[in-house]
Design a protein around this motif. Structure first.
Motif, mmCIF file in Angstrom:
data_model
loop_
_atom_site.group_PDB
_atom_site.id
_atom_site.type_symbol
_atom_site.label_atom_id
_atom_site.label_comp_id
_atom_site.label_asym_id
_atom_site.label_seq_id
_atom_site.Cartn_x
_atom_site.Cartn_y
_atom_site.Cartn_z
ATOM 1 N N UNK A 1 -33.152 -15.544 -9.991
ATOM 2 C CA UNK A 1 -31.911 -15.033 -10.520
ATOM 3 C C UNK A 1 -30.759 -15.722 -9.806
ATOM 4 N N UNK A 2 -29.786 -16.085 -10.550
ATOM 5 C CA UNK A 2 -28.605 -16.730 -10.017
ATOM 6 C C UNK A 2 -27.517 -15.681 -9.802
ATOM 7 N N UNK A 3 -27.201 -15.375 -8.539
ATOM 8 C CA UNK A 3 -26.168 -14.404 -8.217
ATOM 9 C C UNK A 3 -24.945 -15.159 -7.725
ATOM 10 N N UNK A 4 -23.810 -14.824 -8.297
ATOM 11 C CA UNK A 4 -22.556 -15.467 -7.926
ATOM 12 C C UNK A 4 -21.626 -14.443 -7.286
ATOM 13 N N UNK A 5 -20.969 -14.878 -6.222
ATOM 14 C CA UNK A 5 -19.957 -14.050 -5.575
ATOM 15 C C UNK A 5 -18.694 -14.871 -5.435
ATOM 16 N N UNK A 6 -17.583 -14.283 -5.813
ATOM 17 C CA UNK A 6 -16.290 -14.950 -5.670
ATOM 18 C C UNK A 6 -15.266 -13.968 -5.148
ATOM 19 N N UNK A 7 -14.497 -14.405 -4.165
ATOM 20 C CA UNK A 7 -13.353 -13.613 -3.745
ATOM 21 C C UNK A 7 -12.245 -13.816 -4.764
ATOM 22 N N UNK A 32 -13.492 -8.856 -4.474
ATOM 23 C CA UNK A 32 -14.482 -9.799 -4.949
ATOM 24 C C UNK A 32 -15.149 -9.362 -6.230
ATOM 25 N N UNK A 33 -15.872 -10.334 -6.809
ATOM 26 C CA UNK A 33 -16.666 -10.107 -8.009
ATOM 27 C C UNK A 33 -18.050 -10.665 -7.749
ATOM 28 N N UNK A 34 -19.064 -9.882 -8.120
ATOM 29 C CA UNK A 34 -20.445 -10.353 -8.052
ATOM 30 C C UNK A 34 -20.991 -10.319 -9.470
ATOM 31 N N UNK A 35 -21.776 -11.360 -9.824
ATOM 32 C CA UNK A 35 -22.306 -11.427 -11.183
ATOM 33 C C UNK A 35 -23.611 -12.206 -11.207
ATOM 34 N N UNK A 36 -24.285 -12.098 -12.333
ATOM 35 C CA UNK A 36 -25.470 -12.913 -12.589
ATOM 36 C C UNK A 36 -25.275 -13.738 -13.861
ATOM 37 N N UNK A 60 -34.562 -9.709 -9.645
ATOM 38 C CA UNK A 60 -33.647 -9.046 -10.576
ATOM 39 C C UNK A 60 -32.706 -8.054 -9.898
ATOM 40 N N UNK A 61 -32.916 -7.796 -8.624
ATOM 41 C CA UNK A 61 -32.101 -6.836 -7.889
ATOM 42 C C UNK A 61 -31.300 -7.563 -6.822
ATOM 43 N N UNK A 62 -30.149 -7.018 -6.526
ATOM 44 C CA UNK A 62 -29.259 -7.632 -5.561
ATOM 45 C C UNK A 62 -28.654 -6.535 -4.693
#
Length: 149
Positions: A1-7, A32-36, A60-62
């Motif tokens: 799973x590709x998890x993205x975090x951005x401030x 921040x925002x976290x997404x897949x 699948x879990x973060x």
């Protein structure tokens, strides 16, 4: 799973119509925002010098931990499956033998990787220093002592 975090900026945080992971309304200074790539969650925290710890579990879990907050996201069902308001500041989380160890300064939560229920909370008499996983026991060291479980 590709998890993205951005401030993001406070202005973007306010404008974005994403679900809240958690929010620190009293003293928020960072956002921040976290997404897949499919689902997005926004959150805020106190410190502008400390970054959230993000850990992927079972593809699948973060998990996200920062300040006095810890949450587990299910990116398949698009929901927050666990949200813990910590009593002391988050330090780190580790996975060992199907258990997530959520470590804060003065407490440790043991969370099942199978169903994400809190199995146990260990209150420490002093500030956490180290956790050591041995074959038949776990040693938790704190400022002026240690305990084994």
């Amino acid at each position: 799973m590709n998890v993205n975090f951005n401030e993001i900026s406070e202005e973007s945080f306010t404008k974005l119509n994403y679900n809240f992971l958690f929010e620190n309304k009293l003293s928020e200074r960072a956002f921040g925002v976290i997404s897949n790539d499919n689902y997005f969650y926004k959150f805020s925290w106190q410190s502008d010098t400390i970054k959230p710890e993000i850990l992927t579990i079972k593809e699948t879990f973060c998990t996200v931990g920062i300040d006095l907050n810890y949450a587990i996201l299910d990116f398949i069902k698009n929901c927050v499956i666990l949200n813990i308001d910590l009593n002391s500041f988050f330090i780190k989380s580790l996975v060992h033998n199907e258990i997530i160890y959520v470590i804060s300064e003065t407490e440790i939560y043991l969370v099942s990787v199978q169903n994400f229920n809190v199995l146990q909370t260990i209150d420490l008499p002093d500030i956490f220093e180290e956790i050591i996983f041995e074959s038949d026991k776990i040693i938790i060291k704190y400022y002026d002592g240690e305990i084994s479980i």
